[in-house]
Design an enzyme around this catalytic site. Structure first.
Site, PDB file in Angstrom:
ATOM      1  N   VAL A   1      10.019  -6.364   1.170  1.00  0.00           N
ATOM      2  CA  VAL A   1      10.476  -6.673  -0.176  1.00  0.00           C
ATOM      3  C   VAL A   1      11.964  -6.345  -0.308  1.00  0.00           C
ATOM      4  CG1 VAL A   1      10.215  -6.082  -2.625  1.00  0.00           C
ATOM      5  CG2 VAL A   1       8.199  -6.341  -1.173  1.00  0.00           C
TER       6      VAL A   1
ATOM      7  N   CYS B   1       0.012  -4.254   1.758  1.00  0.00           N
ATOM      8  CA  CYS B   1       0.947  -3.528   0.897  1.00  0.00           C
ATOM      9  C   CYS B   1       0.206  -2.550  -0.002  1.00  0.00           C
ATOM     10  CB  CYS B   1       1.750  -4.502   0.043  1.00  0.00           C
ATOM     11  SG  CYS B   1       2.954  -3.669  -1.029  1.00  0.00           S
TER      12      CYS B   1
ATOM     13  N   LYS C   1      -1.713 -10.004   7.271  1.00  0.00           N
ATOM     14  CA  LYS C   1      -1.202  -8.691   7.677  1.00  0.00           C
ATOM     15  C   LYS C   1      -2.019  -7.622   6.957  1.00  0.00           C
ATOM     16  CE  LYS C   1       3.157  -6.121   8.111  1.00  0.00           C
ATOM     17  NZ  LYS C   1       2.944  -4.926   7.280  1.00  0.00           N
TER      18      LYS C   1
ATOM     19  N   HIS D   1      -0.601  -3.204  10.606  1.00  0.00           N
ATOM     20  CA  HIS D   1       0.212  -2.012  10.383  1.00  0.00           C
ATOM     21  C   HIS D   1      -0.693  -0.816  10.688  1.00  0.00           C
ATOM     22  CE1 HIS D   1       3.319   0.239   7.719  1.00  0.00           C
ATOM     23  NE2 HIS D   1       2.766   1.059   8.607  1.00  0.00           N
TER      24      HIS D   1
ATOM     25  N   ASN E   1       2.464  -3.440  14.274  1.00  0.00           N
ATOM     26  CA  ASN E   1       3.499  -3.114  13.297  1.00  0.00           C
ATOM     27  C   ASN E   1       3.394  -1.637  12.934  1.00  0.00           C
ATOM     28  OD1 ASN E   1       3.848  -3.425   9.798  1.00  0.00           O
ATOM     29  ND2 ASN E   1       5.545  -3.622  11.218  1.00  0.00           N
ATOM     30  N   GLY E   2       4.529  -1.021  12.595  1.00  0.00           N
ATOM     31  CA  GLY E   2       4.538   0.368  12.145  1.00  0.00           C
ATOM     32  C   GLY E   2       5.169   1.337  13.124  1.00  0.00           C
ATOM     33  N   GLY E   3       5.837   0.819  14.151  1.00  0.00           N
ATOM     34  CA  GLY E   3       6.358   1.703  15.186  1.00  0.00           C
ATOM     35  C   GLY E   3       7.790   2.147  15.023  1.00  0.00           C
TER      36      GLY E   3
ATOM     37  N   ALA F   1       9.946  -3.621  11.133  1.00  0.00           N
ATOM     38  CA  ALA F   1      10.369  -3.557   9.738  1.00  0.00           C
ATOM     39  C   ALA F   1      11.619  -2.682   9.601  1.00  0.00           C
ATOM     40  CB  ALA F   1       9.238  -3.036   8.864  1.00  0.00           C
ATOM     41  N   ARG F   2      11.435  -1.366   9.445  1.00  0.00           N
ATOM     42  CA  ARG F   2      12.561  -0.492   9.097  1.00  0.00           C
ATOM     43  C   ARG F   2      13.656  -0.463  10.156  1.00  0.00           C
ATOM     44  NH1 ARG F   2      10.231   4.689   8.788  1.00  0.00           N
ATOM     45  NH2 ARG F   2       8.547   3.731   9.972  1.00  0.00           N
TER      46      ARG F   2
END
Length: 488
Positions: free
Chosen positions: A19, A115, A154, A182, A213-215, A241-242
Site C-alpha cells: 500500500v 492483509c 496471497k 507470507h 514472501n516475508g523474508g 516487500a520491505r
C-alpha cells in the site's frame, strides 16, 4: 479479446504488493533493476467499480479514474505483460467485474487474502477471508472461469501447519496459477520470525507455484539472499516487500546502486508519470529511513509539491524541462483534436460560445427546464441530449436536438450536466425564447411552483390528503430535475 502469453510464476523475483508503495513509478523502477513481475498495491473492488477507464495521450498511460477525478490505478505499456493487479474483495461477482474492467491492461489478477490491517479486514477482505474457505473458493473459481488472465492469491499462514496446507490444497483446486505465502500469522508483525518451515510444507504439498514472501527482515539483505530464501522455503519464486521498498535495486544481480541514484531514478518516473506528490514523498521517505533527520530529509519532509521534491534532490531543471514537454504535447493534442472536431463537425449544428452559470438563475431553475417547457407548449417531442467526453482533458460537450434541429456550445465543460445546460442555452437563444435568467424579470416557472405550493397548503388547511396524484408528481419531478433527459 487478445490473449497474451500466460505469465509464468516459476523462478521469478517479484515486487510484492505494498500500500502506497506499489504505484507505477516504483513498479517501473523495480522492473528496470531486474524484477520479473510487479504487483500493484491492493485496490478495493468497490472503489475500482466506480472508476472509468481513460486513455491518457499526454502521459501515454491507461488511467482508471474515480468520479472525483483522482487516478486510482495507472499503468503503461512498459509493464503491461508483467504487472499483476491486486484486488481487495469479499464478493465473487464484484471481483469478476473489476477483473473484467482491468484485464486487458494487466498480466494477471491477484486477490489479497493476507492483509491484517483493519481497513481491509473490516470489510471481510484480506486476512479475514482465511476464516471463510467457502468464500475463498467462490471468488477464485469465479475469476478463473470468468477471465483469460492468470489468477493468483496471497495468503498468510494459519495457526497450524496442517490447517494451512489443507487450505492451500483447497485453493489449488480452484485452478489458480500460483499462490503467494507470507510466512507469518495474521497477528504477527515484521519483527516476528518468518516461518520458513510452513512455506516449505506448502511448497511440497501442492503442484502449483508457491511464491515465498516475508523474508526481508530475516533473510534478504542483498541480491544473493533472494536465492537463499527460495531454497530454504523450497518455493518456486520469491516476493520481496520491505527490502525492495528501502532500495528497489535489491533486484539488481550486480548489487545495489547508490541510494542517491535510486532516488533520482524514482523521481524521474514520478515526474514522468505525474505521480501525486504525497505518494512520491512517502516512498522517498521509506528509502531515506535513518537519513530522515538529515538536512535533506527535513527538506523532503517539508516539501509540498513535486517541484519542491525535485528541488530537494537538485532536479529542478529536470522538472521544468519535463513539465514543459508535457504542456507542449498537451497543446499539440488539443489543437489536433480541435482540428478533427472542426473537420468532422456537422454543418447543420447551430453553435455559440456559451457556458451555464447557475449564479445567473433563480434557485432550482435551469435552461433545460425552460426548454422542456417550451417543447411541451409547442407540442414538440422532449429535447434529446447527446453528450461526449474528450479523452485528453475529460471535458464534456453536448448536442441537444429540438424539433429536428441540433444545437451545441463550442465551449467544453467539466461535467455532463453543465454541457447539457450550455446546449439548452444555445437552443433557447437561437429560438428567441426566455431561458430563465434573473435579469429577465418575472419567472413563470417560479410562479407556477408557487401556485402549486399554495394549492398544497390550502389542501392541508382543509384536511385533504397531501399525497398528489401520481401523474402530477411525475410532472413535478420532470420540471425540477434532469431526469426527463435520456442519459447517454
Amino acid at each position: 479479446m487478445t490473449v497474451n502469453t500466460p505469465l509464468c510464476f516459476r523462478g521469478k523475483k517479484i515486487l510484492a504488493p505494498m500500500v502506497r508503495v506499489g504505484t507505477l513509478p516504483m513498479r517501473l523502477l523495480a522492473l528496470d533493476y531486474g524484477a520479473d513481475i510487479v504487483y500493484c498495491e491492493e485496490l478495493i473492488d468497490i472503489k475500482m467499480l466506480q472508476c472509468k477507464r481513460v486513455i491518457n495521450d499526454v502521459l501515454e498511460t491507461v488511467d482508471f479514474v474515480a468520479p472525483n477525478e483522482r487516478v486510482v490505478f495507472r499503468t503503461c505499456e512498459r509493464e503491461r505483460e508483467r504487472v499483476v493487479f491486486q484486488m481487495g474483495s469479499a464478493d465473487a461477482e464484484r471481483a469478476l467485474a473489476v477483473a473484467k474492467l482491468v484485464e486487458s491492461d494487466v498480466a494477471g489478477i491477484d486477490i489479497n487474502m493476507g492483509c491484517p490491517k483493519e481497513y481491509s479486514t473490516k470489510g471481510g477482505m484480506g486476512a479475514a477471508l482465511l476464516t471463510d474457505p467457502d468464500k475463498i473458493e467462490s471468488i477464485l473459481t469465479t475469476l478463473v472461469k470468468g477471465i483469460c488472465k492468470p489468477v493468483t492469491c496471497k495468503i498468510r499462514i494459519l495457526p497450524s501447519v496442517e490447517d494451512t496446507v489443507n487450505l492451500v490444497k483447497r485453493i489449488e483446486k480452484t485452478g489458480i496459477a500460483a499462490i503467494a505465502v507470507h510466512g507469518r500469522k495474521k497477528e504477527e508483525r515484521p519483527q516476528h520470525p518468518v516461518h520458513c518451515d510452513v512455506i516449505k510444507a506448502i511448497s511440497e504439498a501442492v503442484s502449483i507455484p508457491v511464491i515465498a514472501n516475508g523474508g526481508s527482515h530475516d533473510f534478504i539483505k542483498e541480491y544473493t539472499d533472494i536465492e537463499t530464501f527460495q531454497k530454504v522455503t523450497a518455493a518456486s519464486s520469491v516476493m520481496i516487500a520491505r527490502a525492495a521498498m528501502w532500495n528497489p535495486s535489491i533486484f539488481r544481480k550486480e548489487g545495489f546502486c547508490p541510494l542517491k541514484d535510486v532516488m533520482q531514478d524514482y523521481i524521474k518516473y514520478a515526474v514522468r508519470y505525474d505521480n501525486h506528490y504525497t505518494n512520491t514523498k512517502y516512498c522517498l521517505c521509506q528509502m531515506l529511513r535513518e537519513q530522515l533527520e538529515t538536512t535533506q530529509g527535513k527538506k523532503l519532509h517539508a516539501a509540498q509539491s513535486t517541484q519542491e521534491i525535485c528541488e530537494v534532490f537538485e532536479m529542478g531543471d529536470f522538472y521544468e524541462e519535463t513539465t514543459a514537454i508535457f504542456e507542449a504535447k498537451k497543446t499539440s493534442l488539443e489543437t489536433k483534436i480541435q482540428d478533427e472536431d472542426d473537420q468532422m463537425e456537422d454543418p447543420d449544428v447551430i453553435k455559440m460560445a456559451v457556458r451555464f452559470d447557475k449564479r445567473e438563475y433563480p434557485p432550482q431553475i435551469t435552461p433545460k427546464m425552460y426548454l422542456l417547457e417550451w417543447c411541451r407548449k409547442e407540442k414538440h417531442p422532449q429535447p434529446v441530449y447527446e453528450t461526449v467526453q474528450r479523452p485528453l482533458d475529460r471535458l464534456f460537450c453536448s448536442v441537444v436536438t429540438v424539433a429536428e434541429r441540433k444545437y451545441r456550445s463550442t465551449l467544453w465543460d467539466k461535467s455532463k450536466k453543465l454541457a447539457e445546460q450550455a446546449a439548452a442555452i444555445v437552443c433557447l437563444r437561437t429560438l428567441g425564447v426566455p431561458e430563465g435568467k434573473l435579469c429577465e424579470g418575472e419567472n413563470h416557472l417560479i410562479n407556477k411552483r408557487k401556485r402549486g405550493d399554495q394549492e398544497r397548503l390550502i389542501s392541508r388547511d382543509h384536511g385533504e390528503d397531501l399525497a398528489e396524484p401520481s401523474h402530477k408528481k411525475a410532472n413535478f419531478i420532470e420540471e425540477t430535475s434532469d431526469r426527463n433527459v435520456p442519459k447517454m
